[in-house]
Design a protein around this motif. Structure first.
Motif, PDB file in Angstrom:
ATOM      1  N   HIS A   1      38.063  51.755  40.992  1.00 35.41           N
ATOM      2  CA  HIS A   1      39.052  51.257  40.034  1.00 35.41           C
ATOM      3  C   HIS A   1      38.575  49.886  39.550  1.00 35.41           C
ATOM      4  O   HIS A   1      37.518  49.412  39.975  1.00 35.41           O
ATOM      5  CB  HIS A   1      40.472  51.220  40.634  1.00 35.41           C
ATOM      6  CG  HIS A   1      40.684  50.195  41.712  1.00 35.41           C
ATOM      7  ND1 HIS A   1      41.928  49.882  42.213  1.00 35.41           N
ATOM      8  CD2 HIS A   1      39.807  49.396  42.385  1.00 35.41           C
ATOM      9  CE1 HIS A   1      41.797  48.948  43.149  1.00 35.41           C
ATOM     10  NE2 HIS A   1      40.539  48.641  43.278  1.00 35.41           N
TER      11      HIS A   1
ATOM     12  N   ASP B   1      39.580  45.724  38.372  1.00 36.59           N
ATOM     13  CA  ASP B   1      40.536  44.613  38.256  1.00 36.59           C
ATOM     14  C   ASP B   1      39.850  43.453  37.543  1.00 36.59           C
ATOM     15  O   ASP B   1      38.657  43.489  37.263  1.00 36.59           O
ATOM     16  CB  ASP B   1      41.128  44.227  39.617  1.00 36.59           C
ATOM     17  CG  ASP B   1      40.107  43.617  40.572  1.00 36.59           C
ATOM     18  OD1 ASP B   1      39.193  42.901  40.114  1.00 36.59           O
ATOM     19  OD2 ASP B   1      40.230  43.846  41.792  1.00 36.59           O
TER      20      ASP B   1
ATOM     21  N   HIS C   1      34.789  48.715  40.557  1.00 33.56           N
ATOM     22  CA  HIS C   1      34.233  48.691  41.917  1.00 33.56           C
ATOM     23  C   HIS C   1      34.820  49.852  42.719  1.00 33.56           C
ATOM     24  O   HIS C   1      35.782  50.482  42.296  1.00 33.56           O
ATOM     25  CB  HIS C   1      34.548  47.353  42.599  1.00 33.56           C
ATOM     26  CG  HIS C   1      36.014  47.082  42.740  1.00 33.56           C
ATOM     27  ND1 HIS C   1      36.783  46.537  41.731  1.00 33.56           N
ATOM     28  CD2 HIS C   1      36.872  47.318  43.764  1.00 33.56           C
ATOM     29  CE1 HIS C   1      38.048  46.437  42.133  1.00 33.56           C
ATOM     30  NE2 HIS C   1      38.125  46.915  43.360  1.00 33.56           N
TER      31      HIS C   1
HETATM   32 ZN   LIG Z   1      39.801  47.142  44.416  1.00 35.95          ZN
END
Ligand SMILES: [Zn+2]
Ligand SMILES: [Zn+2]
Length: 334
Positions: free
Chosen positions: A305, A307, A313
């Protein structure tokens, strides 16, 4: 094709498989954005070579030109590692006697659970596997264990003979002191519109075009394809992992099948799971659980996923799962 190689008992990482001829999927690569992804999807974090534990010489990192699976010509880090992690001891794997406590043995992975391979585990194997053929110890409770490099090689043979039935197999660091492994990881990961399944060993028709190895820890030890536990157990052998999730074979050297939190972890300021290395596509590999013991709920099929801090990652799977990540969403070095 390489993916049609027969299963090789214990030889989980003999070859870093790349396959130019069979990856024709580069034509439809787009920029990796889809279905309303937010801005953090576009953040790309380069591999930080300084995170590798190079100070004792067990890992070296150099920059080399490389071509990725999507045709990108770029630079990669070439990571050369010997089988000696700088941050922890290797072993033990097989306990000596069925009276031994957990500190004398390693671990085994079954049904998603991590089991200590202590004396009691060995003593209980016939019950555990509901098969009375298992009896890996003599009248004194001493556990039958491979004793030499020849034993290690023979017990890893796919045609393992009956003479190695009911042996605990352990290959020692002293057998692989001359061995080095080389990994090529893109410095700047390139996200793809479709994922690539890992290649490697398995029945004909199984496995994808990608590498078989999943990633590399900061100590240079590879996060490997799943251990062929069915073949190991089918030969009535046990090849435990040490508490760090690793064991040795004569071709691959020391390699991990579970992320147990022993190898170097890089804590994250924001409570996110600690970083444990890099996947073969250059995206970061992080522990399964965050500081609160929670697993992210928005992982994709590869277990990745995004961020705003880390970009895209991966989070590795639970240590008992005999796996790390399920596929690569980035281009990998051919
Ligand atoms: Zn993460
Ligand atoms: Zn292995």
């Amino acid at each position: 094709m390489m993916k049609n190689l027969i299963p090789l008992l214990f030889v989980c990482t003999v070859l870093f498989i790349s396959c130019n001829s069979c990856s024709n999927d580069s034509a439809d690569i787009v920029d990796g954005t889809k279905d309303g992804d937010t801005a953090d999807e576009t953040k790309v974090v380069d591999v930080d070579a300084s995170l590798f534990l190079t100070s004792n010489g067990s890992v070296t990192v150099t920059t080399v030109p490389c071509t990725l699976s999507d045709g990108t010509s770029t630079d990669c880090y070439q990571i050369v590692a010997n089988s000696t992690p700088a941050d922890h001891e290797m072993g033990p794997w097989c306990p000596d006697n069925i009276s031994d406590a957990a500190d004398k043995g390693g671990i085994w992975l079954e049904n998603g659970e991590v089991y200590d391979v202590d004396g009691a585990f060995i003593e209980n194997m016939a019950n555990f596997y509901n098969d009375s053929t298992w009896k890996m110890y003599d009248a004194n409770g001493d556990i039958y264990t491979t004793e030499t490099e020849d034993d290690c090689a023979n017990a890893a043979n796919p045609n393992v003979g009956e003479e190695y039935e009911n042996f605990c197999v352990e290959c020692l660091p002293s057998y692989v002191t001359d061995l080095t492994q080389t990994y090529l990881i893109p410095i700047t990961p390139v996200k793809q519109s479709t994922s690539t399944d890992f290649g490697g060993f398995g029945p004909p028709g199984m496995g994808g075009n990608g590498p078989s190895q999943r990633g590399v820890a900061f100590n240079g030890v590879v996060f490997d394809a799943p251990a062929p536990t069915d073949a190991i157990l089918g030969a009535y052998t046990l090849a435990p992992f040490d508490d760090a999730g690793g064991h040795i074979n004569l071709n691959a050297g020391y390699h991990y099948h579970a992320a147990t939190g022993v190898s170097t972890q890089l804590a994250q300021d924001d409570g996110h799971s600690a970083m444990i290395g890099y996947a073969m596509d250059g995206f970061g590999l992080y522990a399964q659980l965050d500081a609160n013991g929670e697993e992210p709920t928005d992982l994709d099929d590869c277990r990745g996923h995004s961020d705003e801090t880390r970009g895209y990652h991966y989070h590795v799977a639970a240590p008992g799962s005999n796996s790390f990540i399920n596929c690569l969403n980035g281009a990998y070095a051919n």
